[in-house]
Scaffold this motif. Structure first.
Motif, PDB file in Angstrom:
ATOM      1  N   TYR A 198       0.234  -1.339   0.043  1.00 29.62           N
ATOM      2  CA  TYR A 198      -0.027   0.219  -0.173  1.00 29.62           C
ATOM      3  C   TYR A 198       1.183   1.370   0.047  1.00 29.62           C
ATOM      4  CZ  TYR A 198      -4.344  -2.230   0.988  1.00 29.62           C
ATOM      5  OH  TYR A 198      -6.322  -3.303   0.530  1.00 29.62           O
ATOM      6  N   THR A 211       2.232   3.650   2.438  1.00 31.48           N
ATOM      7  CA  THR A 211       0.819   4.442   3.079  1.00 31.48           C
ATOM      8  C   THR A 211       1.996   5.257   3.787  1.00 31.48           C
ATOM      9  OG1 THR A 211       0.808   3.127   4.736  1.00 31.48           O
ATOM     10  CG2 THR A 211      -1.166   3.113   3.801  1.00 31.48           C
ATOM     11  N   GLN A 236       8.810   5.188   3.256  1.00 32.54           N
ATOM     12  CA  GLN A 236       8.097   5.780   3.565  1.00 32.54           C
ATOM     13  C   GLN A 236       7.946   7.001   3.975  1.00 32.54           C
ATOM     14  OE1 GLN A 236       5.879   3.835   7.213  1.00 32.54           O
ATOM     15  NE2 GLN A 236       4.717   3.467   5.731  1.00 32.54           N
ATOM     16  N   LYS A 247      -4.295   5.640   1.410  1.00 30.19           N
ATOM     17  CA  LYS A 247      -3.980   6.885   1.900  1.00 30.19           C
ATOM     18  C   LYS A 247      -3.815   8.272   2.250  1.00 30.19           C
ATOM     19  CE  LYS A 247      -0.792   4.524  -1.314  1.00 30.19           C
ATOM     20  NZ  LYS A 247       0.302   4.400  -2.695  1.00 30.19           N
TER      21      LYS A 247
END
Length: 385
Positions: free
Chosen positions: A69, A71, A108, A147
């Protein structure tokens, strides 16, 4: 009769702590709280090693987000419990202790640079979600909405985050993504809790309970227990924390069991059962302290160490309140003093102030108790004269 009578009658003590890796935890024989479990000391906390699992009491438990994902980094929960003494999104936020999680955190940070405002990130993701939907790529659209929810959460825009999570959940249901459904229910339940809409929070946590695996059900029961305690229903809270203990045993996670037992201690304290509360909180504290490394300056500590120290600080404060309620003021003073020391170690001014207030009030009660005792000791002589 207690609402917890459906649990079997077992022993009267919590499992003994052991340094042996080959040892096992003995059962808890306590009529109200049943079997605390047998956990192999060699078992690793594999299910929680790379998740956003928080050991702080009363902290909402977030379901793990799949790595694909990508995120943004989620801020540690602060307003419901378990917050770290660092600014949200700060570059000084410590790194996780787990190597794999450190790698993910660095990725990230590189993907979502601090120079980009959350409003710009949301605008970009809306375009991505619309494009993915037009192309029929519903999983990609779902990821974009998730997100958005995380970014809104980090900006404390919980109502907007709820709308994003509902879109995410709808797409997961359409694509029969069961894991995504559980993640959506978890996020919605926590956000409704943050907004004080506990009935809706309970509904979504129950939905998470229906679709979750053992790890998901542990988190759902924990979050339900926290919700019911906030609603003033400690009996219901205790039942769910008891179930959380059962799932912690199934996972073979000592960290999860420590959290569930500690939360059970908070619930029983609110039921007026100080003896059980003390036993559970002390067990939680002992398990937590066994995992601690020597403390270092705040900027050198990992997120895991800071969260664990914060949890210990809260446990000492709660144990101090239990001792004060039982009239054991000297022990309560020691607990609050230790909480102040831990709060200073991690630079948490709010917790330090809270513990200082409790310490001052308890010292006042201790002084009054000693003065009252001295007056009673002098009373026979005064009457004789």
């Amino acid at each position: 009769s207690s609402s917890l009578h459906f649990f079997s009658v077992m022993s009267t003590a919590l499992p003994q702590l052991s340094d042996s890796k080959s040892g096992v935890m003995s059962p808890m024989k306590q009529s109200r709280f049943g079997f605390l479990g047998r956990i192999d000391r060699g078992a690793a906390d594999l299910l929680v090693a790379d998740s956003s699992f928080l050991p702080s009491l009363s902290a909402p438990q977030r379901a793990s987000t799949p790595w694909q994902y990508n995120t943004p980094i989620r801020s540690v929960e602060e307003d419901v419990g378990g917050g770290l003494p660092v600014k949200k999104g700060s570059a000084a936020t410590p790194m996780p202790g787990n190597y794999v999680r450190r790698v993910r955190t660095k990725a990230q940070k590189a993907m979502y640079k601090a120079s980009s405002s959350w409003q710009q990130q949301i605008a970009d993701l809306k375009i991505l979600a619309e494009a993915a939907s037009r192309a029929g790529n519903l999983p990609a659209a779902a990821q974009a909405f998730h997100k958005m929810g995380v970014i809104y959460d980090n900006a404390a825009k919980y109502k907007e985050a709820i709308e994003a999570y509902k879109q995410f959940l709808s797409l997961c249901v359409s694509t029969k993504n069961i894991a995504g459904e559980g993640l959506g229910y978890n996020c919605l339940g926590i956000n409704y809790h943050k907004l004080g809409q506990y009935d809706l929070a309970v509904q979504y946590h129950n939905k998470h309970l229906e679709v979750g695996d053992a790890h998901g059900r542990f988190m759902a029961h924990t979050n339900l227990g926290i919700c019911f305690l906030a609603m003033g229903l400690p009996e219901h809270s205790a039942i769910h924390h008891q179930h959380a203990i059962e799932y912690a045993n199934r996972m073979g996670s000592k960290q999860a069991q420590s959290l569930a037992v500690g939360n059970l201690g908070l619930a029983t304290y609110n039921q007026g059962d100080h003896a059980t509360s003390r036993m559970c909180l002390q067990y939680h504290l002992d398990m937590s302290e066994k995992k601690h490394a020597p403390h270092a300056p705040v900027d050198q500590q990992s997120t895991d160490t800071l969260v664990a120290t914060t949890s210990d600080c809260d446990a000492h404060m709660q144990l101090g309140q239990v001792s004060a309620a039982e009239g054991q003021y000297q022990e309560a003073v020691s607990r609050f003093a230790r909480a102040i020391e831990l709060a200073r170690q991690i630079g948490d001014r709010k917790r330090e102030q809270d513990a200082s207030v409790l310490l001052g009030a308890t010292q006042g009660m201790l002084g009054f108790h000693d003065h009252q005792a001295s007056l009673l000791a002098k009373a026979p002589a005064a009457i004789a004269n």
